[in-house]
Design an enzyme around this catalytic site. Structure first.
Site, PDB file in Angstrom:
ATOM      1  N   SER A 241       1.924   5.217  -2.365  1.00 63.11           N
ATOM      2  CA  SER A 241       3.707   5.271  -2.242  1.00 63.11           C
ATOM      3  C   SER A 241       4.321   6.150  -2.824  1.00 63.11           C
ATOM      4  O   SER A 241       5.396   6.397  -2.510  1.00 63.11           O
ATOM      5  CB  SER A 241       3.731   3.641  -2.858  1.00 63.11           C
ATOM      6  OG  SER A 241       3.499   3.869  -4.138  1.00 63.11           O
TER       7      SER A 241
ATOM      8  N   ALA B 158       0.743  -1.406  -0.008  1.00 61.64           N
ATOM      9  CA  ALA B 158      -0.038  -0.251   0.082  1.00 61.64           C
ATOM     10  C   ALA B 158       1.124   1.245   0.078  1.00 61.64           C
ATOM     11  O   ALA B 158       1.601   1.439  -0.737  1.00 61.64           O
ATOM     12  CB  ALA B 158      -1.034  -0.133   1.365  1.00 61.64           C
ATOM     13  N   CYS B 159       0.552   2.191   0.848  1.00 66.40           N
ATOM     14  CA  CYS B 159       1.269   3.299   0.936  1.00 66.40           C
ATOM     15  C   CYS B 159       2.698   3.246   1.115  1.00 66.40           C
ATOM     16  O   CYS B 159       3.518   4.258   0.945  1.00 66.40           O
ATOM     17  CB  CYS B 159       0.594   4.315   1.825  1.00 66.40           C
ATOM     18  SG  CYS B 159      -0.948   5.237   1.305  1.00 66.40           S
ATOM     19  N   SER B 160       3.056   2.197   1.671  1.00 71.72           N
ATOM     20  CA  SER B 160       4.528   2.121   2.104  1.00 71.72           C
ATOM     21  C   SER B 160       5.406   1.308   0.965  1.00 71.72           C
ATOM     22  O   SER B 160       6.526   0.902   1.090  1.00 71.72           O
ATOM     23  CB  SER B 160       4.818   1.389   3.586  1.00 71.72           C
ATOM     24  OG  SER B 160       4.261   2.180   4.561  1.00 71.72           O
TER      25      SER B 160
END
Ligand code: CO8
Length: 373
Positions: A334, A155-157
């Site tokens: 990300s 996901a965002c990481s």
């Protein structure tokens, strides 16, 4: 021992942008349509009337003023509220590949690398447009890169987790030089009919080149001093879209097959964990927080970033210390912290230190300490 470095970054920004005002006008037109189509049931108390959105709320709650998207018309059409991206034939380049190639070309030019110098491609993003063949393999082919490629999703990481995989690959010798790509088409999995989240995301692609200082020839190099990853399971940010959806037809197209979150809980639970991770990492490295010149933080919410930076520094951070790109790009999953790094490092001198940090669904947190060589 040679340092592992970031030797180039690239950014592809779609040409179309949507302001808060435009997005809210479309959302409110949808609300009016819905409420008038369902007047009887609403008056009978069988359905709840939808509430309008507000541009003032969005900016105050998030710091977002606009977002870039791959298709503005489809998103803003109150009868559609989904980007219009026609299927392409298998022989044509796919849209994520197209975005990634543009970002890659800038990163490779900055790093002074040709396709022959690179031997691994990692596509790290929240959503791939298909399960296989991997996006990375198509992009590798489009760029003429030999070696191997694979997709990964945290996901965002995803970008920071990708940086650690790339660093480890160069350290162990399984690759000489790795290209990381973050093609985020967030508008494809955002529920533009959901008042709580319709404003959060935008589309973009970032690229990062990672190699050894021994092979690096770019003017500007950032040593990866340390990289730390952490995951803590939570359902507070979730998307149930997947290949098993068709096994239960009753759920197909329901809102949980798009991005859903408990924003308040995410804010409350994630901020302290991120600040703790960065603080402990700096302590382990004997780096005083005061000697950090910059924190390129994940771009989800302005107040979140101000709070995290304050906890790490022990005082309010200036806009230079914790720059934001949220106002123009919104949350690009990300890619957010990489955009901040790409756009806000011109003033870095040899020896200057910064932290590139992402956080999001999982929960997941990745923090990478960088030093300009
Ligand atoms: N317009 C007007 N009013 C609104 C709106 C709106 N659009 N939305 C909510 N309100 C109202 C609510 O009804 C509520 O009213 P009341 O007080 O009367 O009940 C009031 O505003 C406050 O609502 P909230 O408590 O929900 O508002 P917050 O102040 O918490 O702000 C945020 C909402 C901005 C969502 C905030 O909670 C936030 O940013 N939280 C952190 C979120 C975050 O970082 N998430 C990370 C997710 S990203 C990630 O991991 C990647 C996933 C993969 C990518 C997916 C791409 C699509």
């Amino acid at each position: 021992m040679a340092a592992i470095v970031i030797s180039g970054t690239g950014l592809y920004t779609p040409s179309q942008s949507i302001s808060n005002e435009e997005l809210v006008a479309s959302f409110n037109a949808y609300v009016e349509l819905y409420n008038s189509e369902n007047t009887q049931q609403i008056e009978a108390g069988e359905l709840e009337a939808l509430q309008p959105s507000s541009a003032e709320f969005i900016e105050k709650a998030s710091g977002i003023k606009a977002r870039y998207v791959v298709d503005k018309e489809g998103v803003l059409d109150p009868h559609r509220m989904v980007p219009n991206l026609p299927d392409r034939p298998n022989e044509a380049q796919s849209i994520q590949c197209e975005m990634a190639v543009a970002a890659a070309q800038e990163a490779m030019a900055q790093a002074n690398k040709s396709a022959a110098d690179i031997d691994a491609v990692i596509v790290a993003a929240s959503n791939m447009q298909r399960p296989y063949p991997a996006m990375a393999v198509e992009i590798q082919d489009a760029l003429g890169i030999k070696g191997f490629g694979f997709d990964m999703n945290v996901a965002c990481s995803s970008a920071t987790f990708g940086i650690q995989q790339a660093r480890d690959a160069v350290l162990t010798g399984s690759a000489r030089c790795v290209l990381i790509l973050n093609p985020e088409i967030c508008s494809g999995h955002l529920n533009f009919r959901d008042r709580d989240s319709h404003f959060i995301f935008g589309d973009v692609c970032t690229a990062i080149v990672i190699e050894s200082s021994e092979t690096a020839t770019a003017d500007e190099l950032y040593e990866i001093v340390d990289s730390k990853l952490q995951t803590i399971y939570s359902n507070n940010i979730r998307n149930n879209f997947g290949f098993l959806n068709r096994c239960d037809i009753s759920g197909v197209g329901s809102p949980d097959k798009l991005f859903v979150q408990e924003g308040r809980k995410v804010f409350k639970e994630v901020c302290p964990e991120v600040a703790k991770q960065i603080s402990e990492q700096l302590e382990k490295l004997s780096i005083s927080p005061q000697s950090l010149k910059r924190m390129w933080l994940h771009q989800a919410n302005l107040s979140m970033n101000q709070l995290i930076a304050k906890r790490v520094l022990g005082r309010d951070a200036s806009a230079e210390e914790a720059p934001t790109i949220l106002n123009e790009y919104a949350n690009t999953s990300s890619a957010g912290s990489v955009i901040a790094f790409h756009k806000h490092r011109d003033d870095f001198l040899a020896g200057d230190l910064g932290v590139l940090c992402s956080f999001g669904a999982g929960y997941s947190i990745g923090s990478v300490v960088l030093r300009r060589l």
